[in-house]
Design a protein around this motif. Structure first.
Motif: not given
Ligand SMILES: Cc1ncc(COP(=O)(O)O)c(C=O)c1O
Length: 396
Positions: A16-17, A19-21, A23, A28, A30, A362, A366, A368
């Motif tokens: 998940m981290m 994917k966040y990076r 995005d 967004k 986190d 998500r 956006h 997470y």
């Protein structure tokens, strides 16, 4: 040979981290990563740590190996920090401590020592618990059982269920507990509940294993150690695994400690030899840098005062974010269904959203978090609070 290996699925939290990076949205948010974030979304190096690192660097005379137990001075300082300087178990020399590679290394090392002490140990874990507990401590012959812990309907602890289940555990079973800031629920036992739990552990001859990954993040460094200290005082045997990752903010330096509280001083010495011997077979010895930094901070009056102030700031920020998030969600949804967030402690709470709602947050907003709806409250900021609250209200 390696053609037999298929690609594994990503670790749920680390995935998940990642994917966040990736995005690119400016909005967004986190709430997935298990690290403290400040108001700017940074996880800064604490000033006390920077100052201690400088001194460690300037004064280091050798890089030769340390012993298997790591930095002995650090181990003693950690014992005082975890148990309190005047703890009777320390006076009686009942505690064996080794430096470990973070809390994770400590959990793994202790699991191996448990297997040596008992060929078929049963380890009770809370329902739910940190998802990495089982993979870290599993291995031949070890059996996991789950005791009820979190009542998702009431957003609180099912304490009666927990006690009545543990009443039926067998003598010698190990009970893995979260010393404070339960991950993932944020629901902690009160002092009164710890007292009642320790009576059950004593009566049934169960061995508590306290995982202390967040000492100082809930109420204070002494208050948060209430349960671990009580176990060491009232019971003949207990275990504490500590992580310095969060409270010193030295995640990547991999610093922690494993402590076994034994029935007497002689047994503590025996346990120390086993902790060290297991370490030898896993990674030989832990890295020196982070432990030297923590040791210096705990022993230097000025550095310790600065660190405690910075730790207090992190704690206060999380606790005030909890109140702000609860108030904003209650105002936006006209319900009190999120009041539990303000009552809970540490970085995490389970927001009580479905996996689909988490996916929508998500994909559409956006935002997470882990699919269980575990949210890292430290990821909330003044600047994203309204956006977050509106998005949660939209998916409810
Ligand atoms: C409950 C719990 N135990 C242990 C750990 C391990 O911490 P470390 O990074 O020091 O290995 C964590 C980290 O997230 C945790 O949440």
């Amino acid at each position: 040979m390696f053609e037999r290996l298929d690609r594994l699925a990503d670790d749920p939290i680390l995935g998940m981290m990642a994917k966040y990076r990736q995005d690119t949205s400016e909005q967004k948010v986190d709430l997935a990563a298990g690290v403290y974030q400040d108001e700017l979304g940074n996880t800064p190096v604490l000033r006390a740590v920077k100052a201690a690192e400088q001194r460690v660097h300037d004064n280091q005379k050798t890089k030769t190996y340390e012993g298997l137990a790591g930095n002995i001075s650090f181990n003693v300082a950690m014992q005082d920090f975890i148990f309190g300087e005047r703890h009777p178990a320390l006076a009686d020399k009942r505690i064996a401590t080794v430096q470990t590679t973070g809390g994770s290394g400590g959990l793994h090392i202790v699991a191996d020592v448990l297997r040596r002490a008992n060929s078929a140990p049963v380890v009770w874990v809370s329902g739910p618990t940190w998802p990495n507990h089982r993979p870290l401590i599993k291995g031949g012959g070890l059996e996991f059982k789950t005791y009820p812990y979190y009542d998702a309907e009431r957003h609180g602890i099912d304490f009666d269920g927990m006690l009545s289940t543990l009443e039926h555990a067998n003598a010698g079973d190990v009970v893995l507990l979260h010393g404070c800031c339960h991950n993932p629920t944020g629901a902690d036992l009160s002092a009164k509940q710890w007292d009642a739990l320790v009576d059950v552990l004593a009566r049934n001859e169960l061995v508590p294993w306290n995982d202390m990954a967040y000492q100082g993040f809930a109420q204070g460094t002494d208050e948060d150690a209430y349960g671990a200290r009580l176990c060491a005082q009232k019971l003949p045997e207990s275990v504490v695994v500590t992580s310095c990752s969060k409270n010193f903010g030295i995640y990547r330096d991999r610093v922690g400690a494993a402590s076994i509280v034994a029935a007497d001083a002689e047994k503590a010495v025996a346990c120390a030899t086993h902790l060290a011997n297991v370490t030898r077979t896993v990674y030989s010895m832990p890295p020196a840098h982070g432990a030297a930094v923590v040791d210096l901070i705990l022993r230097d009056e000025d550095l310790k005062a600065l660190w405690l102030e910075e730790l207090g700031d992190m704690r206060d920020r999380i606790n005030s974010l909890r109140r702000n998030l609860t108030n904003a969600l209650e105002a936006r949804t006209s319900t009190n269904r999120f009041s539990f967030i303000a009552r809970q402690t540490g970085m995490f709470s389970l927001l009580g959203l479905t996996a689909e709602q988490v996916d929508t947050l998500r994909e559409k907003f956006h935002i997470y978090m882990v699919s269980s709806s575990r949210a890292n409250i430290a990821g909330v900021r003044k600047s994203n609070l309204d956006y977050l609250v509106n998005a949660i209200a939209a998916v409810l």
